[in-house]
Design a protein around this motif. Structure first.
Motif, PDB file in Angstrom:
ATOM      1  N   THR A  30      20.533  43.648  52.084  1.00 53.25           N
ATOM      2  CA  THR A  30      21.273  43.566  50.833  1.00 53.25           C
ATOM      3  C   THR A  30      22.696  44.102  51.050  1.00 53.25           C
ATOM      4  O   THR A  30      22.986  44.701  52.090  1.00 53.25           O
ATOM      5  CB  THR A  30      20.585  44.370  49.707  1.00 53.25           C
ATOM      6  OG1 THR A  30      20.544  45.744  50.074  1.00 53.25           O
ATOM      7  CG2 THR A  30      19.180  43.836  49.442  1.00 53.25           C
ATOM      8  N   VAL A  31      23.550  43.881  50.080  1.00 49.24           N
ATOM      9  CA  VAL A  31      24.942  44.288  50.176  1.00 49.24           C
ATOM     10  C   VAL A  31      25.309  45.099  48.935  1.00 49.24           C
ATOM     11  O   VAL A  31      25.084  44.654  47.813  1.00 49.24           O
ATOM     12  CB  VAL A  31      25.867  43.052  50.288  1.00 49.24           C
ATOM     13  CG1 VAL A  31      27.329  43.453  50.271  1.00 49.24           C
ATOM     14  CG2 VAL A  31      25.547  42.261  51.540  1.00 49.24           C
ATOM     15  N   GLU A  83      22.964  37.007  44.792  1.00 52.00           N
ATOM     16  CA  GLU A  83      22.312  37.332  43.530  1.00 52.00           C
ATOM     17  C   GLU A  83      22.435  38.831  43.268  1.00 52.00           C
ATOM     18  O   GLU A  83      22.177  39.640  44.164  1.00 52.00           O
ATOM     19  CB  GLU A  83      20.834  36.952  43.609  1.00 52.00           C
ATOM     20  CG  GLU A  83      20.043  37.293  42.363  1.00 52.00           C
ATOM     21  CD  GLU A  83      18.550  37.055  42.546  1.00 52.00           C
ATOM     22  OE1 GLU A  83      17.776  37.665  41.787  1.00 52.00           O
ATOM     23  OE2 GLU A  83      18.163  36.293  43.441  1.00 52.00           O
ATOM     24  N   VAL A  84      22.824  39.187  42.051  1.00 54.66           N
ATOM     25  CA  VAL A  84      22.873  40.596  41.669  1.00 54.66           C
ATOM     26  C   VAL A  84      21.430  41.100  41.570  1.00 54.66           C
ATOM     27  O   VAL A  84      20.625  40.544  40.821  1.00 54.66           O
ATOM     28  CB  VAL A  84      23.615  40.791  40.328  1.00 54.66           C
ATOM     29  CG1 VAL A  84      23.555  42.244  39.873  1.00 54.66           C
ATOM     30  CG2 VAL A  84      25.056  40.321  40.438  1.00 54.66           C
ATOM     31  N   ILE A  85      21.110  42.136  42.360  1.00 53.95           N
ATOM     32  CA  ILE A  85      19.741  42.668  42.339  1.00 53.95           C
ATOM     33  C   ILE A  85      19.680  44.080  41.750  1.00 53.95           C
ATOM     34  O   ILE A  85      18.601  44.581  41.443  1.00 53.95           O
ATOM     35  CB  ILE A  85      19.096  42.650  43.742  1.00 53.95           C
ATOM     36  CG1 ILE A  85      19.927  43.442  44.741  1.00 53.95           C
ATOM     37  CG2 ILE A  85      18.870  41.213  44.206  1.00 53.95           C
ATOM     38  CD1 ILE A  85      19.223  43.685  46.065  1.00 53.95           C
ATOM     39  N   ALA A  86      20.838  44.732  41.573  1.00 57.84           N
ATOM     40  CA  ALA A  86      20.877  46.056  40.941  1.00 57.84           C
ATOM     41  C   ALA A  86      22.277  46.324  40.417  1.00 57.84           C
ATOM     42  O   ALA A  86      23.261  45.860  40.992  1.00 57.84           O
ATOM     43  CB  ALA A  86      20.486  47.139  41.951  1.00 57.84           C
ATOM     44  N   VAL A  87      22.339  47.053  39.308  1.00 58.24           N
ATOM     45  CA  VAL A  87      23.605  47.525  38.768  1.00 58.24           C
ATOM     46  C   VAL A  87      23.546  49.049  38.726  1.00 58.24           C
ATOM     47  O   VAL A  87      22.462  49.636  38.749  1.00 58.24           O
ATOM     48  CB  VAL A  87      23.894  46.937  37.363  1.00 58.24           C
ATOM     49  CG1 VAL A  87      23.987  45.411  37.434  1.00 58.24           C
ATOM     50  CG2 VAL A  87      22.845  47.359  36.359  1.00 58.24           C
ATOM     51  N   ASN A  88      24.687  49.686  38.664  1.00 61.14           N
ATOM     52  CA  ASN A  88      24.748  51.136  38.727  1.00 61.14           C
ATOM     53  C   ASN A  88      24.731  51.734  37.314  1.00 61.14           C
ATOM     54  O   ASN A  88      25.774  51.860  36.676  1.00 61.14           O
ATOM     55  CB  ASN A  88      25.991  51.575  39.501  1.00 61.14           C
ATOM     56  CG  ASN A  88      25.958  53.034  39.866  1.00 61.14           C
ATOM     57  OD1 ASN A  88      25.279  53.834  39.246  1.00 61.14           O
ATOM     58  ND2 ASN A  88      26.719  53.375  40.893  1.00 61.14           N
ATOM     59  N   PRO A 113      22.769  38.693  49.501  1.00 59.88           N
ATOM     60  CA  PRO A 113      23.734  37.649  49.869  1.00 59.88           C
ATOM     61  C   PRO A 113      23.055  36.332  50.232  1.00 59.88           C
ATOM     62  O   PRO A 113      21.957  36.331  50.780  1.00 59.88           O
ATOM     63  CB  PRO A 113      24.460  38.246  51.068  1.00 59.88           C
ATOM     64  CG  PRO A 113      23.501  39.229  51.653  1.00 59.88           C
ATOM     65  CD  PRO A 113      22.679  39.752  50.508  1.00 59.88           C
ATOM     66  N   THR A 114      23.723  35.225  49.914  1.00 57.37           N
ATOM     67  CA  THR A 114      23.171  33.913  50.244  1.00 57.37           C
ATOM     68  C   THR A 114      23.644  33.405  51.598  1.00 57.37           C
ATOM     69  O   THR A 114      22.972  32.594  52.214  1.00 57.37           O
ATOM     70  CB  THR A 114      23.527  32.871  49.156  1.00 57.37           C
ATOM     71  OG1 THR A 114      24.929  32.934  48.910  1.00 57.37           O
ATOM     72  CG2 THR A 114      22.775  33.139  47.870  1.00 57.37           C
ATOM     73  N   ALA A 118      28.249  33.749  57.476  1.00 51.97           N
ATOM     74  CA  ALA A 118      29.454  32.928  57.382  1.00 51.97           C
ATOM     75  C   ALA A 118      30.536  33.616  56.557  1.00 51.97           C
ATOM     76  O   ALA A 118      31.702  33.677  56.967  1.00 51.97           O
ATOM     77  CB  ALA A 118      29.116  31.573  56.769  1.00 51.97           C
ATOM     78  N   GLU A 119      30.166  34.158  55.400  1.00 51.07           N
ATOM     79  CA  GLU A 119      31.173  34.709  54.497  1.00 51.07           C
ATOM     80  C   GLU A 119      31.727  36.059  54.968  1.00 51.07           C
ATOM     81  O   GLU A 119      32.898  36.360  54.725  1.00 51.07           O
ATOM     82  CB  GLU A 119      30.598  34.830  53.082  1.00 51.07           C
ATOM     83  CG  GLU A 119      30.339  33.466  52.471  1.00 51.07           C
ATOM     84  CD  GLU A 119      29.682  33.519  51.118  1.00 51.07           C
ATOM     85  OE1 GLU A 119      29.609  32.454  50.481  1.00 51.07           O
ATOM     86  OE2 GLU A 119      29.228  34.598  50.679  1.00 51.07           O
ATOM     87  N   SER A 120      30.921  36.860  55.641  1.00 54.20           N
ATOM     88  CA  SER A 120      31.414  38.165  56.085  1.00 54.20           C
ATOM     89  C   SER A 120      32.450  38.033  57.198  1.00 54.20           C
ATOM     90  O   SER A 120      33.225  38.955  57.451  1.00 54.20           O
ATOM     91  CB  SER A 120      30.266  39.061  56.542  1.00 54.20           C
ATOM     92  OG  SER A 120      29.659  38.547  57.711  1.00 54.20           O
TER      93      SER A 120
END
Length: 146
Positions: A30-31, A83-88, A113-114, A118-120
């Motif tokens: 996750t990121v 996809e957002v999997i957690a918020v603070n 991340p999907t 590639a994106e990083s």
């Protein structure tokens, strides 16, 4: 840790310099996403944090949350899509935490991340990030982090 004009830039993070956001790849893939100390200094004291809902898909460079300070309201853009999997929730209760600890307790969202690989590749780390932030600060006429 790099320090550019008084702004801390931890070496282990990935930066989207243009959008003033960072990403940390966690052991589970996750990121974690947050604002840079530079972004916090530009915005001033954050008074409101409105994240996207858990389960929401966010495209690269689209808003993962909105933050508001006394002088600015705007989106914090995703450094990668996913996809957002957690918020603070702690930041929602006390938005100033973003300013006080932007790379720790002040994180904004966690994402699955999907297309990290590639994106990083477009994100900067270490000395490359520090050089890019110095150039950006120079271009913006930024005096430095408080």
């Amino acid at each position: 840790m790099a320090n550019v004009r008084g702004c801390n830039l931890p070496d282990d993070l990935y930066y989207n310099v243009e959008n003033n956001v960072w990403a940390r790849r966690e052991a589970d893939g996750t990121v974690t996403v947050g604002m840079t100390s530079y972004a916090c200094s530009l915005a001033g004291e954050i008074v409101s944090y409105t994240p996207k809902k858990v389960g929401k898909s966010v495209e690269l460079n689209k808003s993962v949350c909105t933050v508001e300070s006394g002088k600015w309201v705007g989106p914090v853009k995703a450094p990668v899509s996913g996809e957002v999997i957690a918020v603070n929730d702690a930041v929602q209760a006390k938005p100033g935490t973003i300013n006080a600890d932007p790379y720790g307790a002040g994180w904004l969202v966690k994402m699955k991340p999907t297309n990290w690989d590639a994106e990083s590749a477009n994100l900067l780390t270490g000395a490359a990030a520090a050089q890019a932030f110095e150039a950006k600060m120079q271009a913006d006429g930024f005096g430095g982090c408080a």
